[in-house]
Structures are given as structure tokens and as C-alpha cells.
Scaffold this motif. Structure first.
Motif, PDB file in Angstrom:
ATOM      1  N   ILE A  51       0.842  -1.195   0.000  1.00  0.00           N
ATOM      2  CA  ILE A  51       0.000   0.000   0.000  1.00  0.00           C
ATOM      3  C   ILE A  51       0.878   1.246   0.000  1.00  0.00           C
ATOM      4  N   ALA A  52       1.897   1.262   0.847  1.00  0.00           N
ATOM      5  CA  ALA A  52       2.754   2.449   0.968  1.00  0.00           C
ATOM      6  C   ALA A  52       4.112   2.040   1.519  1.00  0.00           C
ATOM      7  N   ILE A  53       5.122   2.821   1.138  1.00  0.00           N
ATOM      8  CA  ILE A  53       6.464   2.690   1.706  1.00  0.00           C
ATOM      9  C   ILE A  53       6.856   4.075   2.189  1.00  0.00           C
ATOM     10  N   ASP A  54       7.095   4.200   3.477  1.00  0.00           N
ATOM     11  CA  ASP A  54       7.453   5.489   4.066  1.00  0.00           C
ATOM     12  C   ASP A  54       8.931   5.796   3.829  1.00  0.00           C
ATOM     13  N   PRO A  55       9.287   7.081   3.892  1.00  0.00           N
ATOM     14  CA  PRO A  55      10.710   7.448   3.813  1.00  0.00           C
ATOM     15  C   PRO A  55      11.462   6.926   5.038  1.00  0.00           C
ATOM     16  N   VAL A  56      12.772   6.906   4.940  1.00  0.00           N
ATOM     17  CA  VAL A  56      13.615   6.473   6.052  1.00  0.00           C
ATOM     18  C   VAL A  56      13.437   7.451   7.215  1.00  0.00           C
ATOM     19  N   LYS A  57      13.306   6.901   8.430  1.00  0.00           N
ATOM     20  CA  LYS A  57      13.264   7.711   9.649  1.00  0.00           C
ATOM     21  C   LYS A  57      14.585   7.501  10.381  1.00  0.00           C
ATOM     22  N   THR A  58      15.286   8.597  10.656  1.00  0.00           N
ATOM     23  CA  THR A  58      16.574   8.534  11.356  1.00  0.00           C
ATOM     24  C   THR A  58      16.416   9.178  12.723  1.00  0.00           C
ATOM     25  N   PHE A  59      17.024   8.561  13.729  1.00  0.00           N
ATOM     26  CA  PHE A  59      16.923   9.025  15.104  1.00  0.00           C
ATOM     27  C   PHE A  59      18.275   9.579  15.563  1.00  0.00           C
ATOM     28  N   PRO A  60      18.277  10.444  16.599  1.00  0.00           N
ATOM     29  CA  PRO A  60      19.532  11.052  17.066  1.00  0.00           C
ATOM     30  C   PRO A  60      20.624  10.035  17.415  1.00  0.00           C
ATOM     31  N   SER A  61      20.240   8.842  17.806  1.00  0.00           N
ATOM     32  CA  SER A  61      21.224   7.821  18.164  1.00  0.00           C
ATOM     33  C   SER A  61      21.942   7.243  16.944  1.00  0.00           C
ATOM     34  N   GLY A  62      21.451   7.570  15.738  1.00  0.00           N
ATOM     35  CA  GLY A  62      22.013   6.995  14.518  1.00  0.00           C
ATOM     36  C   GLY A  62      21.194   5.822  14.005  1.00  0.00           C
ATOM     37  N   PHE A  63      20.290   5.329  14.814  1.00  0.00           N
ATOM     38  CA  PHE A  63      19.403   4.242  14.416  1.00  0.00           C
ATOM     39  C   PHE A  63      18.471   4.745  13.320  1.00  0.00           C
ATOM     40  N   TYR A  64      18.153   3.905  12.353  1.00  0.00           N
ATOM     41  CA  TYR A  64      17.197   4.291  11.326  1.00  0.00           C
ATOM     42  C   TYR A  64      16.317   3.107  10.956  1.00  0.00           C
ATOM     43  N   ASP A  96      17.265  -0.739   3.489  1.00  0.00           N
ATOM     44  CA  ASP A  96      17.709  -0.639   2.104  1.00  0.00           C
ATOM     45  C   ASP A  96      17.044  -1.670   1.197  1.00  0.00           C
ATOM     46  N   LEU A  97      16.500  -2.736   1.767  1.00  0.00           N
ATOM     47  CA  LEU A  97      15.828  -3.757   0.971  1.00  0.00           C
ATOM     48  C   LEU A  97      14.617  -3.199   0.219  1.00  0.00           C
ATOM     49  N   LEU A  98      14.059  -2.101   0.688  1.00  0.00           N
ATOM     50  CA  LEU A  98      12.833  -1.558   0.097  1.00  0.00           C
ATOM     51  C   LEU A  98      13.100  -0.684  -1.126  1.00  0.00           C
ATOM     52  N   GLU A  99      14.343  -0.407  -1.442  1.00  0.00           N
ATOM     53  CA  GLU A  99      14.679   0.509  -2.541  1.00  0.00           C
ATOM     54  C   GLU A  99      14.091   0.094  -3.885  1.00  0.00           C
ATOM     55  N   ASN A 100      13.980  -1.197  -4.160  1.00  0.00           N
ATOM     56  CA  ASN A 100      13.525  -1.668  -5.468  1.00  0.00           C
ATOM     57  C   ASN A 100      12.055  -2.063  -5.493  1.00  0.00           C
ATOM     58  N   PHE A 101      11.300  -1.593  -4.521  1.00  0.00           N
ATOM     59  CA  PHE A 101       9.880  -1.938  -4.462  1.00  0.00           C
ATOM     60  C   PHE A 101       9.032  -0.676  -4.480  1.00  0.00           C
ATOM     61  N   ARG A 102       7.802  -0.809  -4.988  1.00  0.00           N
ATOM     62  CA  ARG A 102       6.881   0.318  -5.135  1.00  0.00           C
ATOM     63  C   ARG A 102       5.488  -0.084  -4.681  1.00  0.00           C
ATOM     64  N   ALA A 103       4.679   0.903  -4.335  1.00  0.00           N
ATOM     65  CA  ALA A 103       3.274   0.664  -3.976  1.00  0.00           C
ATOM     66  C   ALA A 103       2.589  -0.031  -5.152  1.00  0.00           C
ATOM     67  N   GLY A 104       1.714  -0.974  -4.823  1.00  0.00           N
ATOM     68  CA  GLY A 104       0.962  -1.711  -5.838  1.00  0.00           C
ATOM     69  C   GLY A 104       1.542  -3.061  -6.182  1.00  0.00           C
ATOM     70  N   GLN A 105       2.809  -3.307  -5.817  1.00  0.00           N
ATOM     71  CA  GLN A 105       3.423  -4.594  -6.142  1.00  0.00           C
ATOM     72  C   GLN A 105       3.006  -5.666  -5.145  1.00  0.00           C
ATOM     73  N   LYS A 106       2.869  -6.888  -5.656  1.00  0.00           N
ATOM     74  CA  LYS A 106       2.571  -8.031  -4.794  1.00  0.00           C
ATOM     75  C   LYS A 106       3.894  -8.651  -4.356  1.00  0.00           C
ATOM     76  N   VAL A 107       4.061  -8.807  -3.032  1.00  0.00           N
ATOM     77  CA  VAL A 107       5.323  -9.281  -2.478  1.00  0.00           C
ATOM     78  C   VAL A 107       5.078 -10.309  -1.368  1.00  0.00           C
ATOM     79  N   THR A 108       6.144 -11.023  -1.042  1.00  0.00           N
ATOM     80  CA  THR A 108       6.169 -11.893   0.128  1.00  0.00           C
ATOM     81  C   THR A 108       7.268 -11.374   1.040  1.00  0.00           C
ATOM     82  N   ILE A 109       6.920 -11.163   2.314  1.00  0.00           N
ATOM     83  CA  ILE A 109       7.854 -10.590   3.281  1.00  0.00           C
ATOM     84  C   ILE A 109       8.044 -11.563   4.438  1.00  0.00           C
ATOM     85  N   GLY A 110       9.297 -11.846   4.766  1.00  0.00           N
ATOM     86  CA  GLY A 110       9.619 -12.616   5.958  1.00  0.00           C
ATOM     87  C   GLY A 110       9.628 -11.674   7.148  1.00  0.00           C
TER      88      GLY A 110
END
Length: 122
Positions: free
Chosen positions: A15-28, A55-69
């Protein structure tokens, strides 16, 4: 419970892929919402991809059918309980073609050229 009992594969349409969220600790992290069929009704499941897995989400777009572990995680903080669905693998569902790269941007104002280039004003 062992880790394997909390791991699942979910198949659905992005349905949607959000942008990367980065936190002050460096975690994203990056979040994806997956529409998963569940009988008569579908479920919109938010899945988090942490750190380098984002980074795994870079090649995916809304509307695609996928299988996620995914792994289910839960914890307690000050007698409050939290759950998370963490993605660790994503692939195109069987029969779904990979995403095509975005076409190059079109020039918004085509350049008109005269028969004689000698009339260039500079």
C-alpha cells in the motif's frame, strides 16, 4: 518460545512505503504497509525494516505483490507492553514482475531549433 515460532511469511500488495526515519542515536528504520487478504476482509499490516534492512525496500513500489519474511517482537516498558512486526526479507510474489526503474524525467520545455543555427542570440 523459539525464534522460529515467531517468524512468518506474509504475502500481499504494498500500500505504501514510508521514507527512512533517522533518530539522534544513529538508528534508522523504514516502514511499509502491506494489504494482506484475510477471508472477506483484508488487513493493512505495518512492517518495520530496521537499520541496513531498510535498504531492501529501494527496489519496491506501492501496488506490487510481495512476500515478506517477518519476526514478531514484543517487550515491556514500565508495565506497558509493545509489539512490533519486523521485516527481514522481501521478494516479489510468484508471478509478479520486478519493478521497472523510473523513466527519465521529460524535459518540460522542448527546445525548438531553427533550420539555421546562426540566429542564436548569444
Amino acid at each position: 518460545m523459539s525464534q522460529s515460532q515467531l517468524s512468518f511469511d506474509l504475502t500481499g500488495r504494498i500500500i505504501a512505503i514510508d521514507p527512512v526515519k533517522t533518530f539522534p542515536s544513529g538508528f534508522y528504520k523504514r516502514e511499509l504497509v502491506l494489504d494482506v487478504a484475510d477471508g472477506q476482509y483484508s488487513q493493512s499490516i505495518k512492517i518495520e525494516f530496521l537499520k541496513e534492512r531498510a535498504d531492501l525496500l529501494e527496489n519496491f513500489r506501492a501496488g506490487q505483490k510481495v512476500t515478506i519474511g517477518v519476526n514478531l517482537r514484543g517487550n515491556e516498558h514500565e508495565q506497558r507492553y509493545f509489539n512490533a512486526i519486523i521485516g527481514w526479507r522481501i521478494q516479489h510474489a510468484a508471478g509478479e514482475p520486478p519493478a521497472q526503474p523510473a523513466p527519465p524525467a521529460q524535459q518540460s520545455h522542448p527546445v525548438s531549433r531553427s533550420q539555421d543555427d546562426s540566429d542564436i542570440p548569444f
